[in-house]
Design a protein around this motif. Structure first.
Motif, short mmCIF file in Angstrom:
data_model
loop_
_atom_site.label_atom_id
_atom_site.label_comp_id
_atom_site.label_asym_id
_atom_site.label_seq_id
_atom_site.Cartn_x
_atom_site.Cartn_y
_atom_site.Cartn_z
N GLY A 294 0.81 -1.22 0.00
CA GLY A 294 0.00 0.00 0.00
C GLY A 294 0.84 1.26 0.00
N LYS A 295 2.14 1.12 0.00
CA LYS A 295 3.00 2.32 0.03
C LYS A 295 3.03 2.95 -1.36
N GLU A 296 3.04 4.26 -1.36
CA GLU A 296 2.92 5.00 -2.61
C GLU A 296 3.95 4.59 -3.66
N LEU A 297 5.20 4.47 -3.23
CA LEU A 297 6.25 4.19 -4.22
C LEU A 297 6.24 2.74 -4.69
N VAL A 298 5.69 1.89 -3.88
CA VAL A 298 5.55 0.50 -4.32
C VAL A 298 4.42 0.43 -5.35
N GLU A 299 3.37 1.18 -5.06
CA GLU A 299 2.24 1.27 -6.00
C GLU A 299 2.73 1.90 -7.33
N ASN A 300 3.69 2.77 -7.22
CA ASN A 300 4.18 3.46 -8.42
C ASN A 300 5.14 2.61 -9.26
N LEU A 301 5.59 1.53 -8.68
CA LEU A 301 6.60 0.71 -9.37
C LEU A 301 6.11 0.27 -10.75
N SER A 302 4.89 -0.22 -10.80
CA SER A 302 4.36 -0.69 -12.09
C SER A 302 4.13 0.47 -13.04
N VAL A 303 3.71 1.61 -12.48
CA VAL A 303 3.48 2.78 -13.34
C VAL A 303 4.81 3.20 -13.97
N LEU A 304 5.82 3.26 -13.14
CA LEU A 304 7.15 3.67 -13.63
C LEU A 304 7.60 2.76 -14.76
N ARG A 305 7.41 1.49 -14.53
CA ARG A 305 7.91 0.50 -15.47
C ARG A 305 7.06 0.39 -16.73
N PHE A 306 5.75 0.34 -16.55
CA PHE A 306 4.91 0.03 -17.71
C PHE A 306 4.34 1.26 -18.42
N SER A 307 4.58 2.44 -17.86
CA SER A 307 4.04 3.60 -18.58
C SER A 307 5.15 4.53 -19.06
N ASN A 308 6.39 4.09 -18.94
CA ASN A 308 7.51 4.88 -19.48
C ASN A 308 8.28 3.98 -20.43
N LEU A 485 19.33 3.22 -10.70
CA LEU A 485 18.00 3.78 -10.48
C LEU A 485 17.60 3.46 -9.04
N VAL A 486 17.22 4.50 -8.31
CA VAL A 486 16.85 4.27 -6.92
C VAL A 486 15.38 4.65 -6.72
N ILE A 487 14.64 3.72 -6.18
CA ILE A 487 13.24 4.00 -5.84
C ILE A 487 13.19 4.01 -4.32
N ARG A 488 13.13 5.21 -3.77
CA ARG A 488 13.16 5.29 -2.31
C ARG A 488 11.73 5.26 -1.80
N VAL A 489 11.40 4.15 -1.18
CA VAL A 489 10.02 3.95 -0.69
C VAL A 489 9.74 4.84 0.51
N ASP A 529 -1.14 7.30 4.10
CA ASP A 529 -0.54 6.14 4.74
C ASP A 529 -1.01 4.88 4.01
N ALA A 530 -0.13 3.87 4.00
CA ALA A 530 -0.44 2.62 3.29
C ALA A 530 -1.77 2.02 3.77
N TYR A 531 -2.04 2.14 5.06
CA TYR A 531 -3.26 1.53 5.59
C TYR A 531 -4.52 2.20 5.05
N GLU A 532 -4.41 3.46 4.69
CA GLU A 532 -5.58 4.15 4.11
C GLU A 532 -5.94 3.51 2.78
N ARG A 533 -4.92 3.37 1.93
CA ARG A 533 -5.16 2.80 0.61
C ARG A 533 -5.74 1.38 0.74
N LEU A 534 -5.16 0.60 1.66
CA LEU A 534 -5.55 -0.80 1.75
C LEU A 534 -6.95 -0.97 2.35
#
Ligand SMILES: NC(=O)C1=CN([C@@H]2O[C@H](COP(=O)(O)OP(=O)(O)OC[C@H]3O[C@@H](n4cnc5c(N)ncnc54)[C@H](OP(=O)(O)O)[C@@H]3O)[C@@H](O)[C@H]2O)C=CC1
Ligand SMILES: O=C1O[C@H](COP(=O)(O)O)[C@@H](O)[C@H](O)[C@H]1O
Length: 604
Positions: A294-308, A485-489, A529-534
């Motif tokens: 539920g963390k923002e940057l983990v959620e963004n991982l796929s966006v970063l990868r599959f939309s760029n 490449l650093v993805i700082r969660v 917060d991750a718990y909000e999303r989840l």
């Protein structure tokens, strides 16, 4: 002018409010949104080929309704989730409606239309997690207007408490990201009025029946949906599920149960837990939470990868030399030693949080963003992993350390931890995915408590530029000159790419710089917060960020043999001082695979 409005179903479904918002959006105003016919601020406003797209605070990409304002001024809604066709009288070419990000999980339209209720029961409400995370997350969702119109929250635990006492307890802990916002006090009052408490045993059907009765009073004859959050120690999960399921299931809506980790401590106990839970629940009622998903940057991982376009072609053994998954905390197991000693850092962090990130990082492109498509791809990664060799694991345990006047306790100084405990508070491991994409690429994991800093990040180290024209200018530090490449969660969420560039001037000297997307510099909005999303996902029936039972089995199948070997052989952990960078053994492990830890380098 035509406008297309997108909104998450739970926030905004009334056509009149959509019309109001559309009209408002046409008036050149700042970003807007709507909730219960009242216009409230939205976070994003984008123009899409003459249409205006609005996204709400409640979901960003989780869009489910599109309201389309037609040329004649009439308003129609399109249920993106059902794929319903746009209205017939919509003039072709009038609107450019970007394809909705679909949530194929059933969207509870009754909830949005106020016809039904959602009751959320926090089982173990008197505990640490409930106070620290669950109630604050629920309040944040309420503040943002993301909870359904009719909702009730019940705390359930053995401790004796009145509703008023629960509210006092909760109010003390609502020191979440919301607390400095406008009208926070007023909103908090309103929120607390919807919180109630029922005291009961976790294994008493009678007590859960009493809860059921109270829930029914609040549900007032509406269709009822019930979410139970099991925030209790794992040894009582099954009893609580049994009683909740048999005595307090929703009569005519859905019943879902969020289960907190640990999901067992090895393959066998995890399978037993799954079997026991499935006596009372279907798999689609079980929401196994891994809050790192539920963390923002983990959620963004796929966006970063599959939309760029620039990343995906590089995402393989051909260009990536190694991947590092790093978790560190600058405090020990303070207060949780009893729990921790039974599990250790490999089970606490690696087998779940880091492995889940690894699976998301390494998976093939899923067929869609549908939960099952994503989880299918993650399982394939997990099942392609090579068994972990005990030689590829380093374990450590923190010992006491005095710095100046301050003395920091060692792990075994905790009274709840046996003096001779060998439980690792630190571990590092080399993992491999034996598939075509990742053959031979080391995935190094490292997790530790009581280290010198707090961070969670993914580091991707790329290969050398072949035949690099500039090797001469780089000198001997060829390793340092590769891209990273650093993805700082967390903390200070960021994505940065280390590149080589020329130092300005008449000479030819190379420098290393960061192309840096630092979230707090780019976005003024706080990160939820991750718990909000989840929690929101669980309410909406979105399973993408929860762990399916076959994923769990595969994760345990990977770690159980090595955990057993470490424990059977009573491998002695390398002791490291509280607040240090951890055991030196991690450097030897990395060196074996020609890797340097990115976080321990000179220019991290
Ligand atoms: N705390 C955290 O940061 C995290 C916790 N978790 C997981 O979340 C769950 C809850 O964690 P946390 O809140 O820390 O747990 P707690 O130890 O605080 O327990 C929660 C509640 O459960 C009841 N309880 C505690 N021990 C027992 C017992 N032996 N028998 C029956 N009831 C008991 C207590 O309520 P009462 O006595 O009133 O019934 C307690 O308030 C656990 O599964 C944990 O592993 C996961 C990630 C992080
Ligand atoms: O699951 C757990 O996570 C926390 C770390 O979570 P974070 O969101 O604060 O990074 C960890 O402290 C705990 O030991 C573990 O059980």
């Amino acid at each position: 002018m035509a406008a297309a409005l997108y909104s998450p179903n739970h926030c905004c479904s009334s056509p009149s409010s959509l019309a109001a918002a559309a009209a408002y959006s046409n008036s050149n105003s700042s970003s807007i949104g709507f909730h219960k016919n009242i216009i409230i601020p939205f976070s994003v406003k984008r123009k899409v080929l003459g249409s205006v797209v609005l996204q709400s605070n409640c979901g960003g990409g989780h869009l489910s309704n599109a309201a389309i304002l037609m040329q004649d001024g009439a308003l129609a809604t399109k249920m993106a989730a059902t794929g319903e066709a746009p209205p017939k009288n919509l003039k072709e070419g009038l609107l450019s409606v970007p394809p909705p990000v679909e949530r194929k999980a059933p969207i509870d339209s009754d909830v949005n239309e106020g016809k039904s209720t959602v009751s959320i029961t926090v089982v173990g409400a008197s505990g640490d997690l409930a106070k620290k995370k669950i109630f604050p997350a629920l309040f944040a969702l309420y503040y943002e207007g993301c909870l359904p119109e009719h909702f009730t929250i019940f705390g359930y635990a053995r401790s004796k408490m009145t509703d008023a006492e629960l509210r006092t307890m909760v109010s003390k802990t609502l020191t979440c990201r919301i607390d400095k916002r406008e009208n926070c006090g007023e909103k908090m009052e309103q929120f607390l009025e919807r919180c109630f408490y029922h005291s009961g045993q976790y294994d008493s059907q009678q007590n859960f029946s009493e809860l059921d009765k109270k829930l029914k009073e609040h549900e007032a004859g509406k269709v009822s949906n019930r979410l139970f959050y099991l925030s209790i120690p794992p040894n009582i999960f099954v009893n609580a599920v049994k009683c909740a399921s048999l005595s307090a299931s929703a009569a005519n809506g859905w019943t879902r149960v969020i289960v907190e980790k640990p999901f067992g401590r090895d393959s066998e106990s995890s399978a037993a837990l799954t079997t026991a839970l499935k006596q009372y629940l279907q798999e689609d009622q079980i929401f196994r939470i891994d809050h790192y998903l539920g963390k923002e940057l983990v959620e963004n991982l796929s966006v970063l990868r599959f939309s760029n376009l620039i990343f995906e072609p590089l995402w393989s053994r051909q260009y990536i030399r190694n991947v590092q998954l790093i978790f560190s905390e600058d405090f020990g197991t303070e207060g949780r030693g009893g729990y921790f000693d039974h599990y250790g850092i490999i089970r606490d962090i690696m087998q779940n949080h880091l492995l889940q990130i690894l699976a998301l990082f390494a998976m093939e492109t899923p067929v869609s963003l549908d939960a099952e498509d994503i989880r299918n791809e993650k399982v394939k990664v997990l099942r392609s992993m090579r068994p972990i060799r005990v030689d590829d694991v380093v374990v450590g345990q923190y010992k006491n350390h005095t710095k100046g006047d301050v003395s920091y306790p060692g792990y075994t100084d905790d009274k709840t931890v046996p003096k001779d405990s060998l439980t690792p508070t630190f571990a590092a491991a080399a993992l491999f995915i034996d598939n075509a994409r990742w053959d031979g690429v080391p995935f190094l994991m490292k997790a530790g408590k009581a280290l010198h800093d707090k961070r969670a990040e993914i580091r991707v180290q790329f290969r050398h530029v072949p035949g690099n024209l500039y090797n001469r200018n780089v000198g001997t530090g060829l390793d340092r000159a590769t891209n990273e490449l650093v993805i700082r969660v967390q903390p200070d969420e960021a994505i940065y790419l280390k590149i080589n560039n020329k130092v300005p001037g008449l000479g030819m000297r190379l420098d290393r710089s960061n192309l840096n997307l630092l979230y707090k510099a780019r976005y003024s909005k706080e990160i939820p917060d991750a718990y909000e999303r989840l929690l929101l996902d669980a309410i909406e029936g979105e399973r993408r960020l929860f762990i399916r039972s076959d994923e769990l089995d595969a994760a345990w199948a990977l770690f159980t043999p090595v955990l057993k070997e470490l424990e059977d052989k009573k491998i002695i952990p390398e002791y490291y001082p509280y607040g240090s960078r951890g055991p030196v053994g991690v450097h030897y492990l990395a060196a074996r695979y020609n890797v340097k830890w990115g976080d321990l380098g000179v220019d991290e």
